[in-house]
Design an enzyme around this catalytic site. Sequence first.
Site, PDB file in Angstrom:
ATOM      1  N   CYS A 219       4.495  44.987 -23.737  1.00 64.31           N
ATOM      2  CA  CYS A 219       5.567  44.225 -23.081  1.00 64.31           C
ATOM      3  C   CYS A 219       5.759  42.891 -23.805  1.00 64.31           C
ATOM      4  O   CYS A 219       4.844  42.066 -23.865  1.00 64.31           O
ATOM      5  CB  CYS A 219       5.203  43.969 -21.624  1.00 64.31           C
ATOM      6  SG  CYS A 219       6.400  42.921 -20.770  1.00 64.31           S
TER       7      CYS A 219
ATOM      8  N   LYS B 235       2.498   4.810   1.472  1.00 61.32           N
ATOM      9  CA  LYS B 235       2.861   5.419   2.756  1.00 61.32           C
ATOM     10  C   LYS B 235       2.427   6.874   2.711  1.00 61.32           C
ATOM     11  O   LYS B 235       3.052   7.707   2.048  1.00 61.32           O
ATOM     12  CB  LYS B 235       4.353   5.309   3.031  1.00 61.32           C
ATOM     13  CG  LYS B 235       4.691   5.852   4.414  1.00 61.32           C
ATOM     14  CD  LYS B 235       6.012   5.340   4.912  1.00 61.32           C
ATOM     15  CE  LYS B 235       6.220   5.652   6.397  1.00 61.32           C
ATOM     16  NZ  LYS B 235       6.099   7.052   6.741  1.00 61.32           N
TER      17      LYS B 235
ATOM     18  N   ASP C  63       1.636  10.659   3.880  1.00 61.56           N
ATOM     19  CA  ASP C  63       2.503  11.569   4.601  1.00 61.56           C
ATOM     20  C   ASP C  63       1.644  12.566   5.373  1.00 61.56           C
ATOM     21  O   ASP C  63       1.346  13.648   4.905  1.00 61.56           O
ATOM     22  CB  ASP C  63       3.381  12.299   3.570  1.00 61.56           C
ATOM     23  CG  ASP C  63       4.655  12.800   4.196  1.00 61.56           C
ATOM     24  OD1 ASP C  63       4.855  12.563   5.402  1.00 61.56           O
ATOM     25  OD2 ASP C  63       5.438  13.435   3.478  1.00 61.56           O
TER      26      ASP C  63
ATOM     27  N   CYS D 189       9.466  46.969 -15.064  1.00 68.64           N
ATOM     28  CA  CYS D 189       9.486  45.633 -15.661  1.00 68.64           C
ATOM     29  C   CYS D 189      10.848  45.372 -16.297  1.00 68.64           C
ATOM     30  O   CYS D 189      11.306  46.164 -17.125  1.00 68.64           O
ATOM     31  CB  CYS D 189       8.374  45.545 -16.707  1.00 68.64           C
ATOM     32  SG  CYS D 189       8.437  44.027 -17.678  1.00 68.64           S
TER      33      CYS D 189
ATOM     34  N   GLU E 192       0.842  -1.202   0.000  1.00 74.31           N
ATOM     35  CA  GLU E 192       0.000   0.000   0.000  1.00 74.31           C
ATOM     36  C   GLU E 192       0.872   1.244   0.000  1.00 74.31           C
ATOM     37  O   GLU E 192       2.098   1.144  -0.045  1.00 74.31           O
ATOM     38  CB  GLU E 192      -0.969  -0.030   1.193  1.00 74.31           C
ATOM     39  CG  GLU E 192      -0.306  -0.229   2.524  1.00 74.31           C
ATOM     40  CD  GLU E 192      -1.278  -0.726   3.609  1.00 74.31           C
ATOM     41  OE1 GLU E 192      -1.328  -0.103   4.667  1.00 74.31           O
ATOM     42  OE2 GLU E 192      -1.978  -1.735   3.391  1.00 74.31           O
TER      43      GLU E 192
ATOM     44  N   TYR F  25      -7.139   8.065   5.190  1.00 70.47           N
ATOM     45  CA  TYR F  25      -7.161   6.683   4.693  1.00 70.47           C
ATOM     46  C   TYR F  25      -6.864   5.736   5.840  1.00 70.47           C
ATOM     47  O   TYR F  25      -5.921   5.959   6.613  1.00 70.47           O
ATOM     48  CB  TYR F  25      -6.106   6.470   3.592  1.00 70.47           C
ATOM     49  CG  TYR F  25      -6.581   6.916   2.224  1.00 70.47           C
ATOM     50  CD1 TYR F  25      -7.829   6.545   1.737  1.00 70.47           C
ATOM     51  CD2 TYR F  25      -5.758   7.699   1.419  1.00 70.47           C
ATOM     52  CE1 TYR F  25      -8.256   6.939   0.486  1.00 70.47           C
ATOM     53  CE2 TYR F  25      -6.180   8.103   0.156  1.00 70.47           C
ATOM     54  CZ  TYR F  25      -7.431   7.722  -0.302  1.00 70.47           C
ATOM     55  OH  TYR F  25      -7.850   8.122  -1.535  1.00 70.47           O
TER      56      TYR F  25
ATOM     57  N   CYS G  76       3.155  44.301 -14.287  1.00 72.64           N
ATOM     58  CA  CYS G  76       3.781  45.180 -15.266  1.00 72.64           C
ATOM     59  C   CYS G  76       2.644  45.907 -15.972  1.00 72.64           C
ATOM     60  O   CYS G  76       1.675  45.291 -16.409  1.00 72.64           O
ATOM     61  CB  CYS G  76       4.581  44.341 -16.258  1.00 72.64           C
ATOM     62  SG  CYS G  76       4.869  45.165 -17.828  1.00 72.64           S
TER      63      CYS G  76
ATOM     64  N   LYS H 245      11.056   3.645   0.795  1.00 70.57           N
ATOM     65  CA  LYS H 245      10.980   5.073   0.462  1.00 70.57           C
ATOM     66  C   LYS H 245      11.173   5.370  -1.024  1.00 70.57           C
ATOM     67  O   LYS H 245      11.659   4.542  -1.780  1.00 70.57           O
ATOM     68  CB  LYS H 245      12.087   5.812   1.227  1.00 70.57           C
ATOM     69  CG  LYS H 245      11.894   5.787   2.718  1.00 70.57           C
ATOM     70  CD  LYS H 245      10.950   6.869   3.138  1.00 70.57           C
ATOM     71  CE  LYS H 245      11.565   7.642   4.288  1.00 70.57           C
ATOM     72  NZ  LYS H 245      10.765   8.770   4.686  1.00 70.57           N
TER      73      LYS H 245
ATOM     74  N   CYS I 146      10.225  45.139 -20.348  1.00 69.19           N
ATOM     75  CA  CYS I 146       9.835  46.257 -21.209  1.00 69.19           C
ATOM     76  C   CYS I 146      10.075  47.620 -20.574  1.00 69.19           C
ATOM     77  O   CYS I 146       9.901  48.647 -21.227  1.00 69.19           O
ATOM     78  CB  CYS I 146       8.371  46.127 -21.622  1.00 69.19           C
ATOM     79  SG  CYS I 146       7.208  46.496 -20.285  1.00 69.19           S
TER      80      CYS I 146
HETATM   81  S1  IVH Z   1       1.177   0.742   9.315  1.00 66.23           S
HETATM   82  C1  IVH Z   1       2.460  -1.523  12.951  1.00 66.23           C
HETATM   83  N1  IVH Z   1       0.624   1.709   6.954  1.00 66.23           N
HETATM   84  O1  IVH Z   1       3.930   5.692   8.957  1.00 66.23           O
HETATM   85  C2  IVH Z   1       2.427  -0.749  11.699  1.00 66.23           C
HETATM   86  N2  IVH Z   1       1.640   3.174   8.533  1.00 66.23           N
HETATM   87  O2  IVH Z   1       6.292   4.671  10.984  1.00 66.23           O
HETATM   88  C3  IVH Z   1       1.766   0.558  11.897  1.00 66.23           C
HETATM   89  N3  IVH Z   1       1.981   5.449   7.682  1.00 66.23           N
HETATM   90  O3  IVH Z   1       3.059   6.502  12.149  1.00 66.23           O
HETATM   91  C4  IVH Z   1       1.795   1.482  10.765  1.00 66.23           C
HETATM   92  N4  IVH Z   1       1.102   5.117   5.693  1.00 66.23           N
HETATM   93  O4  IVH Z   1       1.469   7.261  10.430  1.00 66.23           O
HETATM   94  C5  IVH Z   1       1.143   1.975   8.158  1.00 66.23           C
HETATM   95  N5  IVH Z   1       0.025   2.413   4.814  1.00 66.23           N
HETATM   96  C6  IVH Z   1       0.545   2.677   6.030  1.00 66.23           C
HETATM   97  C7  IVH Z   1       1.045   3.946   6.362  1.00 66.23           C
HETATM   98  C8  IVH Z   1       1.589   4.159   7.631  1.00 66.23           C
HETATM   99  C9  IVH Z   1       1.669   6.009   6.509  1.00 66.23           C
HETATM  100  C10 IVH Z   1       2.642   6.170   8.781  1.00 66.23           C
HETATM  101  C11 IVH Z   1       1.959   5.996  10.109  1.00 66.23           C
HETATM  102  C12 IVH Z   1       3.009   5.619  11.090  1.00 66.23           C
HETATM  103  C13 IVH Z   1       4.252   5.684  10.302  1.00 66.23           C
HETATM  104  C14 IVH Z   1       5.028   4.417  10.575  1.00 66.23           C
END
Ligand code: IVH
Length: 687
Positions: free
Chosen positions: A450, A126, A128, A426, A124, A233, A444, A324, A429
Amino acid sequence: MSLPAAAMDAAQRVAALCREIEGHEHAYYVLDRPSIPDVEYDKLFAELQALEAAYPDLLTPDSPTQRVGGKPLPGFSPVPHAVPMLSIRTETDTEPSGARAFDARVRRELGLGESDPAIEYAAELKFDGLAINLRYANGVLVQAATRGDGETGEDVTQNIRTVHCIPLRLRGDAPPLLEVRGEVFMSRPEFERYNEKQRVLGRATLVNPRNAAAGSIRQLDPAMAAERSLSFYAYGLGEVGGWALPATHGGVLDALAARGLPVCEHRAVVTGADGLIAFHSRIRKERDGLPFDIDGVVYKVNSLALQQRLGFVTREPRWAVAHKYPAEEALTTVEAIEVQVGRTGAITPVARLAPVFVGGVTVTNATLHNEAEARRKDVRIGDTVIVRRAGDVIPEVVSVMLERRPTKDLFGAEPLHAAYELPKTCPVCGSAIERPEDEAIARCTGGLFCPAQRKQALLHFAGRRAMDIEGLGDKLVEQLVDGGIVRTPADIYKLGLLKIVALERMAEKSAANILAAIEKSKATTLARFIFALGIRNVGEATAKDLARHFGSLDGLITADAERLQQVPDVGPVVAASIARFFAQPHNVEVIEQLRAAGVSWPAGAPSALANSPIAGKTFVLTGTLPTLTRDEAKDMIEALGGKVAGSVSKKTDYVVAGAEAGSKLDKAQTLGVSILDEMHFRELISS
Ligand code: IVH
């Protein structure tokens, strides 16, 4: 005790309204598929509010009216987590080897040999943002808490209620106790919208979507939190009571989605390291196009039984890892600050940067937006700055590392460079730069005198959504304007082969192609033509409304501000811009020259639309049509008074489907919406 009859009716109506509004909110915020027009929704909401005001006893904490308006809090109360909120190990090797290392580690921990089968993973995104624990008791949201130190978080229930996609009540059969964990975040469009509004008001902007989410949720005043739209989510569970868990993580997410929780569609169950690598590289390509920031993907062993066998090391599960992507923020230095002149003269300060790799590309410029923002951030030449490039938005300077600012002397008393000031004239011109007192943007005043504005105006005119002159891009416009060959859009149609071939690096073949594209562009639509003129405050949607309303250019040119305001969504500001544009004899003259050169569009009196077979009908386009591009089909529908929507709903009248049509076609079939191929579509519109 029995309630009076009126109160009993009210109680039933309140309950029915709550369920109905919840259904519409789920369709709108979770499924992204509105089920009723906004005005209808507003009516239901107002009715519920009125009933709750008349019968305060009927007000429940899970009522849709309770999303907004709590009182500011003195502070957040601590919330101990029944199941600790852990973090995941981060794999900083952004290459495929990162995924292989994780798979190898899991296999080793499970004691698997080379001949044992591959492991199934749930992959899935990650997200932010900010991790949140949602506690549902018998299906009702009773508490929301931040992660805090993992053991104890903060009670942010009031603010979480303002996040519209988080259900206040679960759908279907709800277990007695269900804690859902996930990420609250701000989408990029919302981040841009909020910051743009702040800029116009001359207020401080948000640094990035992650800080925006965390800052909003940790606001003590829920009204402030409600002002910024956040999303959520779900990605896992906390404490659960009275629920037979599915066997896999993928199954858990499906079950959460079925209960009305938002679960991101960008997820997959994959096999082995190769499956992880394929997911990582697919999402890397899609990353820029996502409407929110991600800093990587997450892999989880799919089987909950295996997860249990693997267990934890210190505060991290052995069964999950975050893989990452290259960072979207980086450090670099400012080599110069220059200004750019836009199509309408808007002056944008731009930092020229030492090249830096960020968000997957090398960045050399970053916008400072406007004078006030450049001042507030106090960006100076020589500064070390954080630049951010996320998605396909323009890179921007986030902040200055003041401690690294170069100084004149060893003691650091005086900065080497002065605070930034916008030039008075500007740079292109030489005309005066002016900023109306109540506006954030300086401009401008040179207008089409211009060259910078002229180039931008020509590029806009030739753009894909305007006159669509293929090949008339940056470089060519630059040469044509600098060479004094083209001054106005009408000059484009006076170009001959010789003039173009004479330009630097222009082969005869490409010159002929450009001439052909110019010729082709002469047959256009009224809406495109109006948009192409580049009238301030008239975007594509307004141009379409104007074309539909007036039916002819002359009708538009002669309309006064009052008549203009009869057009949907045209207010006094837009009306004034339009009237001002056509009041300039120069503009009308260029239009006459364009018409004389043969630019034309199908005539359509506004009343002609009444006879149109598709006036007022809603279409959805999907798949690839044999001869029409999506834009062409859209133009044809709109020219006849039809509308084109992005997704299929009960309100869709026709779905026009071509090769490789996907879920929209399935949806149309389920809902019994008429489906047309290109041939039948053409028949319909010519009937
Ligand atoms: S699972 C035991 N799934 O990343 C596992 N975390 O360092 C618990 N995060 O604080 C986390 N997307 O806020 C999980 N698809 C995802 C995530 C996710 C973002 C964040 C979460 C957590 C940090 C993990």
